[in-house]
Design a protein around this motif. Structure first.
Motif, PDB file in Angstrom:
ATOM      1  N   LYS A 212       5.524   7.674   3.534  1.00  0.00           N
ATOM      2  CA  LYS A 212       5.140   6.282   3.791  1.00  0.00           C
ATOM      3  C   LYS A 212       5.640   5.355   2.678  1.00  0.00           C
ATOM      4  O   LYS A 212       6.142   4.256   2.945  1.00  0.00           O
ATOM      5  CB  LYS A 212       3.625   6.166   3.927  1.00  0.00           C
ATOM      6  CG  LYS A 212       3.145   4.770   4.319  1.00  0.00           C
ATOM      7  CD  LYS A 212       1.659   4.773   4.620  1.00  0.00           C
ATOM      8  CE  LYS A 212       1.218   3.388   5.102  1.00  0.00           C
ATOM      9  NZ  LYS A 212       1.879   3.014   6.360  1.00  0.00           N
ATOM     10  N   ASN A 213       5.534   5.806   1.436  1.00  0.00           N
ATOM     11  CA  ASN A 213       6.011   4.975   0.325  1.00  0.00           C
ATOM     12  C   ASN A 213       7.524   4.785   0.375  1.00  0.00           C
ATOM     13  O   ASN A 213       8.029   3.706   0.051  1.00  0.00           O
ATOM     14  CB  ASN A 213       5.592   5.591  -1.012  1.00  0.00           C
ATOM     15  CG  ASN A 213       4.145   5.288  -1.363  1.00  0.00           C
ATOM     16  OD1 ASN A 213       3.573   4.308  -0.899  1.00  0.00           O
ATOM     17  ND2 ASN A 213       3.542   6.139  -2.174  1.00  0.00           N
ATOM     18  N   ILE A 214       8.253   5.831   0.780  1.00  0.00           N
ATOM     19  CA  ILE A 214       9.707   5.696   0.907  1.00  0.00           C
ATOM     20  C   ILE A 214      10.044   4.720   2.032  1.00  0.00           C
ATOM     21  O   ILE A 214      10.957   3.896   1.904  1.00  0.00           O
ATOM     22  CB  ILE A 214      10.360   7.069   1.148  1.00  0.00           C
ATOM     23  CG1 ILE A 214      10.225   7.936  -0.107  1.00  0.00           C
ATOM     24  CG2 ILE A 214      11.838   6.909   1.507  1.00  0.00           C
ATOM     25  CD1 ILE A 214      10.688   9.358   0.082  1.00  0.00           C
ATOM     26  N   ALA A 215       9.302   4.798   3.141  1.00  0.00           N
ATOM     27  CA  ALA A 215       9.528   3.863   4.246  1.00  0.00           C
ATOM     28  C   ALA A 215       9.268   2.426   3.793  1.00  0.00           C
ATOM     29  O   ALA A 215      10.028   1.508   4.134  1.00  0.00           O
ATOM     30  CB  ALA A 215       8.633   4.223   5.429  1.00  0.00           C
ATOM     31  N   ARG A 216       8.219   2.223   3.015  1.00  0.00           N
ATOM     32  CA  ARG A 216       7.940   0.886   2.476  1.00  0.00           C
ATOM     33  C   ARG A 216       9.073   0.427   1.564  1.00  0.00           C
ATOM     34  O   ARG A 216       9.510  -0.726   1.611  1.00  0.00           O
ATOM     35  CB  ARG A 216       6.632   0.914   1.676  1.00  0.00           C
ATOM     36  CG  ARG A 216       5.358   1.008   2.497  1.00  0.00           C
ATOM     37  CD  ARG A 216       4.209   1.332   1.576  1.00  0.00           C
ATOM     38  NE  ARG A 216       2.905   1.174   2.198  1.00  0.00           N
ATOM     39  CZ  ARG A 216       1.789   1.716   1.723  1.00  0.00           C
ATOM     40  NH1 ARG A 216       1.835   2.448   0.617  1.00  0.00           N
ATOM     41  NH2 ARG A 216       0.633   1.526   2.334  1.00  0.00           N
ATOM     42  N   PHE A 217       9.532   1.337   0.706  1.00  0.00           N
ATOM     43  CA  PHE A 217      10.625   1.026  -0.225  1.00  0.00           C
ATOM     44  C   PHE A 217      11.880   0.605   0.531  1.00  0.00           C
ATOM     45  O   PHE A 217      12.490  -0.422   0.213  1.00  0.00           O
ATOM     46  CB  PHE A 217      10.899   2.254  -1.095  1.00  0.00           C
ATOM     47  CG  PHE A 217      12.176   2.183  -1.882  1.00  0.00           C
ATOM     48  CD1 PHE A 217      12.295   1.329  -2.972  1.00  0.00           C
ATOM     49  CD2 PHE A 217      13.262   2.987  -1.551  1.00  0.00           C
ATOM     50  CE1 PHE A 217      13.480   1.269  -3.701  1.00  0.00           C
ATOM     51  CE2 PHE A 217      14.438   2.937  -2.272  1.00  0.00           C
ATOM     52  CZ  PHE A 217      14.548   2.080  -3.351  1.00  0.00           C
ATOM     53  N   ARG A 218      12.277   1.369   1.547  1.00  0.00           N
ATOM     54  CA  ARG A 218      13.497   1.028   2.295  1.00  0.00           C
ATOM     55  C   ARG A 218      13.323  -0.289   3.049  1.00  0.00           C
ATOM     56  O   ARG A 218      14.260  -1.089   3.153  1.00  0.00           O
ATOM     57  CB  ARG A 218      13.844   2.148   3.275  1.00  0.00           C
ATOM     58  CG  ARG A 218      14.095   3.507   2.652  1.00  0.00           C
ATOM     59  CD  ARG A 218      15.103   3.534   1.519  1.00  0.00           C
ATOM     60  NE  ARG A 218      16.438   3.111   1.867  1.00  0.00           N
ATOM     61  CZ  ARG A 218      17.513   3.371   1.130  1.00  0.00           C
ATOM     62  NH1 ARG A 218      17.413   4.063   0.001  1.00  0.00           N
ATOM     63  NH2 ARG A 218      18.707   2.943   1.493  1.00  0.00           N
ATOM     64  N   HIS A 219      12.120  -0.540   3.559  1.00  0.00           N
ATOM     65  CA  HIS A 219      11.872  -1.821   4.241  1.00  0.00           C
ATOM     66  C   HIS A 219      11.991  -2.980   3.258  1.00  0.00           C
ATOM     67  O   HIS A 219      12.537  -4.044   3.590  1.00  0.00           O
ATOM     68  CB  HIS A 219      10.486  -1.815   4.877  1.00  0.00           C
ATOM     69  CG  HIS A 219      10.166  -3.068   5.632  1.00  0.00           C
ATOM     70  ND1 HIS A 219       9.492  -4.133   5.059  1.00  0.00           N
ATOM     71  CD2 HIS A 219      10.450  -3.440   6.909  1.00  0.00           C
ATOM     72  CE1 HIS A 219       9.369  -5.103   5.951  1.00  0.00           C
ATOM     73  NE2 HIS A 219       9.934  -4.714   7.079  1.00  0.00           N
ATOM     74  N   SER A 220      11.515  -2.783   2.032  1.00  0.00           N
ATOM     75  CA  SER A 220      11.579  -3.857   1.043  1.00  0.00           C
ATOM     76  C   SER A 220      13.026  -4.205   0.707  1.00  0.00           C
ATOM     77  O   SER A 220      13.335  -5.355   0.372  1.00  0.00           O
ATOM     78  CB  SER A 220      10.809  -3.464  -0.224  1.00  0.00           C
ATOM     79  OG  SER A 220      11.467  -2.433  -0.948  1.00  0.00           O
ATOM     80  N   LEU A 221      13.942  -3.226   0.803  1.00  0.00           N
ATOM     81  CA  LEU A 221      15.360  -3.514   0.566  1.00  0.00           C
ATOM     82  C   LEU A 221      15.902  -4.456   1.632  1.00  0.00           C
ATOM     83  O   LEU A 221      16.723  -5.326   1.351  1.00  0.00           O
ATOM     84  CB  LEU A 221      16.169  -2.220   0.559  1.00  0.00           C
ATOM     85  CG  LEU A 221      15.842  -1.198  -0.536  1.00  0.00           C
ATOM     86  CD1 LEU A 221      16.781  -0.007  -0.437  1.00  0.00           C
ATOM     87  CD2 LEU A 221      15.926  -1.830  -1.914  1.00  0.00           C
ATOM     88  N   GLN A 222      15.456  -4.267   2.863  1.00  0.00           N
ATOM     89  CA  GLN A 222      15.888  -5.140   3.948  1.00  0.00           C
ATOM     90  C   GLN A 222      15.308  -6.541   3.776  1.00  0.00           C
ATOM     91  O   GLN A 222      16.003  -7.537   3.972  1.00  0.00           O
ATOM     92  CB  GLN A 222      15.455  -4.550   5.289  1.00  0.00           C
ATOM     93  CG  GLN A 222      16.078  -3.197   5.597  1.00  0.00           C
ATOM     94  CD  GLN A 222      15.516  -2.585   6.859  1.00  0.00           C
ATOM     95  OE1 GLN A 222      14.677  -3.173   7.541  1.00  0.00           O
ATOM     96  NE2 GLN A 222      15.962  -1.380   7.171  1.00  0.00           N
ATOM     97  N   VAL A 223      14.038  -6.614   3.394  1.00  0.00           N
ATOM     98  CA  VAL A 223      13.396  -7.917   3.207  1.00  0.00           C
ATOM     99  C   VAL A 223      14.074  -8.671   2.065  1.00  0.00           C
ATOM    100  O   VAL A 223      14.249  -9.892   2.120  1.00  0.00           O
ATOM    101  CB  VAL A 223      11.889  -7.733   2.918  1.00  0.00           C
ATOM    102  CG1 VAL A 223      11.242  -9.089   2.606  1.00  0.00           C
ATOM    103  CG2 VAL A 223      11.198  -7.090   4.116  1.00  0.00           C
ATOM    104  N   ASN A 224      14.489  -7.946   1.024  1.00  0.00           N
ATOM    105  CA  ASN A 224      15.127  -8.576  -0.125  1.00  0.00           C
ATOM    106  C   ASN A 224      16.416  -9.285   0.265  1.00  0.00           C
ATOM    107  O   ASN A 224      16.806 -10.272  -0.352  1.00  0.00           O
ATOM    108  CB  ASN A 224      15.419  -7.525  -1.195  1.00  0.00           C
ATOM    109  CG  ASN A 224      16.119  -8.110  -2.412  1.00  0.00           C
ATOM    110  OD1 ASN A 224      15.614  -9.035  -3.039  1.00  0.00           O
ATOM    111  ND2 ASN A 224      17.293  -7.587  -2.728  1.00  0.00           N
TER     112      ASN A 224
END
Length: 282
Positions: A212-224
């Motif tokens: 779940k934390n990795i999924a959040r991390f990868r999503h944050s890259l897209q949001v950035n």
């Protein structure tokens, strides 16, 4: 680095593979060192004529005079992987979706990829493997290589019977638009959190909360990419507070979010995110 990206053509393979990318280097002085970061995908690399050194969270690849083909697979890692590439190289990386590689191997994922990076030999004795490698590296046409690879993958496809509950749990944890904690997901699926954790460890090589934390991390890259503030990025990626956002980033990316975003480079149509340390002759 000149990285060429392709997406699966066959509809069956699109279910299990996110994309392929090629790195072909004809410069003997090529030398690049970089960090790659945890992902929900599983990278499997096929190299031609290399020697490799694998250490915990550090892998080096160098051109070799030995005529060989070497495959490497990365497990679901929790920390950055330091990579060094030297000399003339010719490789393809297959990025399998979560549970994707499971459909093309003969053993449980936890047995195939227990470490952050390791040699992959599961396909070496598959019918047609040697013919596939000869045809694949017998052409320099990348489009043809994709076709040859896909024909081989379809020939070894063995659909794994995976409990639908696990698939639902993976989808739920990867969905950052609908934040749910582990207990809620387990309860909705009618299983215990221990059972859920065993599913993830066996088939993905990581705990449910780690995934779940990795999924959040990868999503944050897209949001950035959308030019938002760090507060907005953390909030939209469902990090419960800024302190947790920073702590997870320090573990997964090795830096705070602000420092990380300033240091990265993107390749392969922004699919790949690297932190280049020594660009050499990139």
């Amino acid at each position: 680095m000149d990285i060429r990206t392709y997406f699966p053509r066959h509809p069956l393979l699109r279910q299990y593979i996110s994309y392929y990318y090629f790195l072909v280097v004809d410069d003997p002085d090529f030398n690049v060192t970089y960090y790659s970061f945890p992902n929900t995908t599983t990278p499997l690399n096929i190299h031609k004529n290399i020697e490799t050194k694998i250490e915990p969270y550090a892998t080096s690849i160098a051109e070799s005079k030995e005529q060989n083909n070497v495959m490497l697979v990365q497990g679901m890692r929790k920390q950055p992987l330091l990579a060094n590439l030297k000399g003339r190289l010719d490789k393809i990386t297959i990025h399998f979706k979560p549970l994707g590689l499971n459909q093309f191997i003969s053993k449980p994922f936890a047995d195939i990829a227990p470490l952050d990076s390791q040699l992959f030999t599961d396909w070496c004795h598959a019918p047609g493997y040697n013919h596939f490698i000869a045809d694949f590296y017998g052409t320099c046409d990348l489009e043809r290589r994709v076709g040859i690879l896909e024909a081989f993958l379809l020939s070894i496809y063995k659909p794994m019977i995976i409990d639908p509950l696990l698939i639902n749990a993976v989808n739920a944890l990867a969905d950052t638009s609908n934040e749910q904690n582990i207990q809620q997901i387990a309860q909705e699926l009618g299983i215990s959190t221990k059972t859920l954790s065993r599913f993830f460890t066996k088939h993905l090589g990581i705990t449910a909360i780690g995934f779940k934390n990795i999924a959040r991390f990868r999503h944050s890259l897209q949001v950035n990419q959308q030019g938002k503030t760090l507060t907005d990025i953390g909030y939209e990626s469902n990090f419960c507070d800024q302190a947790y956002f920073i702590n997870v980033y320090k573990q997964i990316a090795g830096a705070s979010p602000g420092a990380f975003f300033k240091s990265i480079s993107k390749f392969a149509d922004d699919q790949l995110v690297f932190k280049l340390l020594d660009q050499g002759t990139v």
